[in-house]
Write a protein that holds these residues in place. Structure first.
Motif, PDB file in Angstrom:
ATOM      1  N   SER A   1      46.729  36.994  36.354  1.00  0.00           N
ATOM      2  CA  SER A   1      47.966  37.835  36.657  1.00  0.00           C
ATOM      3  C   SER A   1      48.432  37.921  37.921  1.00  0.00           C
ATOM      4  N   LEU A   2      47.422  37.859  39.060  1.00  0.00           N
ATOM      5  CA  LEU A   2      47.712  37.882  40.384  1.00  0.00           C
ATOM      6  C   LEU A   2      47.989  36.536  40.986  1.00  0.00           C
ATOM      7  N   ILE A   3      47.460  35.677  40.400  1.00  0.00           N
ATOM      8  CA  ILE A   3      47.644  34.085  40.843  1.00  0.00           C
ATOM      9  C   ILE A   3      48.896  33.657  40.579  1.00  0.00           C
TER      10      ILE A   3
ATOM     11  N   TRP B   1      44.172  27.974  36.984  1.00  0.00           N
ATOM     12  CA  TRP B   1      45.619  28.045  37.198  1.00  0.00           C
ATOM     13  C   TRP B   1      46.060  26.841  38.230  1.00  0.00           C
ATOM     14  N   PHE B   2      44.869  26.684  39.040  1.00  0.00           N
ATOM     15  CA  PHE B   2      45.513  25.560  40.367  1.00  0.00           C
ATOM     16  C   PHE B   2      45.179  24.308  39.603  1.00  0.00           C
ATOM     17  N   THR B   3      44.258  24.122  38.803  1.00  0.00           N
ATOM     18  CA  THR B   3      44.143  22.515  38.142  1.00  0.00           C
ATOM     19  C   THR B   3      45.208  22.289  37.179  1.00  0.00           C
ATOM     20  N   GLY B   4      45.434  23.297  36.314  1.00  0.00           N
ATOM     21  CA  GLY B   4      46.838  23.086  35.499  1.00  0.00           C
ATOM     22  C   GLY B   4      47.769  23.079  36.243  1.00  0.00           C
TER      23      GLY B   4
ATOM     24  N   PHE C   1      39.032  37.432  34.514  1.00  0.00           N
ATOM     25  CA  PHE C   1      39.848  36.404  34.355  1.00  0.00           C
ATOM     26  C   PHE C   1      41.510  36.733  33.922  1.00  0.00           C
ATOM     27  N   GLY C   2      41.433  37.837  33.194  1.00  0.00           N
ATOM     28  CA  GLY C   2      43.002  38.337  32.944  1.00  0.00           C
ATOM     29  C   GLY C   2      43.559  38.875  34.296  1.00  0.00           C
ATOM     30  N   LEU C   3      42.896  39.573  35.020  1.00  0.00           N
ATOM     31  CA  LEU C   3      43.549  40.298  36.169  1.00  0.00           C
ATOM     32  C   LEU C   3      43.783  39.338  37.312  1.00  0.00           C
TER      33      LEU C   3
END
Length: 201
Positions: free
Chosen positions: A11-13, A157-160, A6-8
């Motif tokens: 960080s990339l997205i 991420w994309f939802t938020g 989840f963290g990595l």
């Protein structure tokens, strides 16, 4: 491993890019947001799964394929940058007022743009398939959970970003804010396109 993935993945997205800029703009406009979020999240899920399955190692054995994707992606990004620059320089009034009626794009056009910004961007392959795949390969039997964590990061991420963009609408009720956003999108697109072409040298 779930949290590590989840963290990595996050960080990339989260890094500013063509895909995120498009999701943000659609979220601000309130236009086909669910479709855009689904396209981006599902595409990432497929790419991350491919990386965890070891496809990244195969891609590195076919360098000409990445060259083709780089050139095609750069051409598309430059064209999209030109459209964004045109909106910034000559706003049509279709999206300057968050409370006013807007000229809406068709769902098909929005989905195709989201697909193109995702699948024609070589950085997506390098980040999800190659980099995430390489890290997942070091996780042994836990690499599946690592991949699940990365997929969850993409969905969150994309939802938020897509649905949370509405919180910024008061800011974008001012015409100048939309012009600044479009100008910023144009600059980001050109920078990414140039970095793709520079990678061919």
């Amino acid at each position: 491993m779930l949290l590590a993935g989840f963290g990595l993945g996050l960080s990339l997205i989260v890094a500013i890019g063509a895909q995120n800029a498009f999701v943000l703009r659609q979220g601000l406009r309130g236009e086909h947001v669910l479709a855009v979020v689904l396209v981006c999240a599902l595409s990432d899920a497929l790419l991350i799964t491919a990386g965890v399955a070891g496809v990244g190692a195969l891609l590195q054995q076919v360098p000409w394929l990445l060259v083709v994707v780089r050139v095609g992606g750069a051409a598309f990004l430059l064209a999209y940058a030109a459209l964004a620059a045109r909106r910034a320089l000559r706003p049509s009034g279709d999206a300057l007022d968050a409370d006013a009626p807007v000229r809406r794009s068709t769902p098909g056009a929005v989905v195709l743009t989201a697909l193109a910004l995702t699948w024609l961007n070589p950085h997506v392959y390098l980040d999800t398939v190659v980099l995430l795949g390489s890290v997942a390969a070091t996780q042994g039997d836990a690499r599946a959970w690592f991949g699940v964590g990365a997929v969850l990061a993409s969905v969150v991420w994309f939802t938020g970003l897509g649905f949370g963009a509405r919180l910024l609408r008061p800011v974008f009720a001012r015409p100048g804010a939309w012009r600044v956003l479009d100008a910023g999108i144009a600059v980001v697109m050109v920078a990414i396109a140039l970095s793709l072409l520079a990678g061919l040298a």
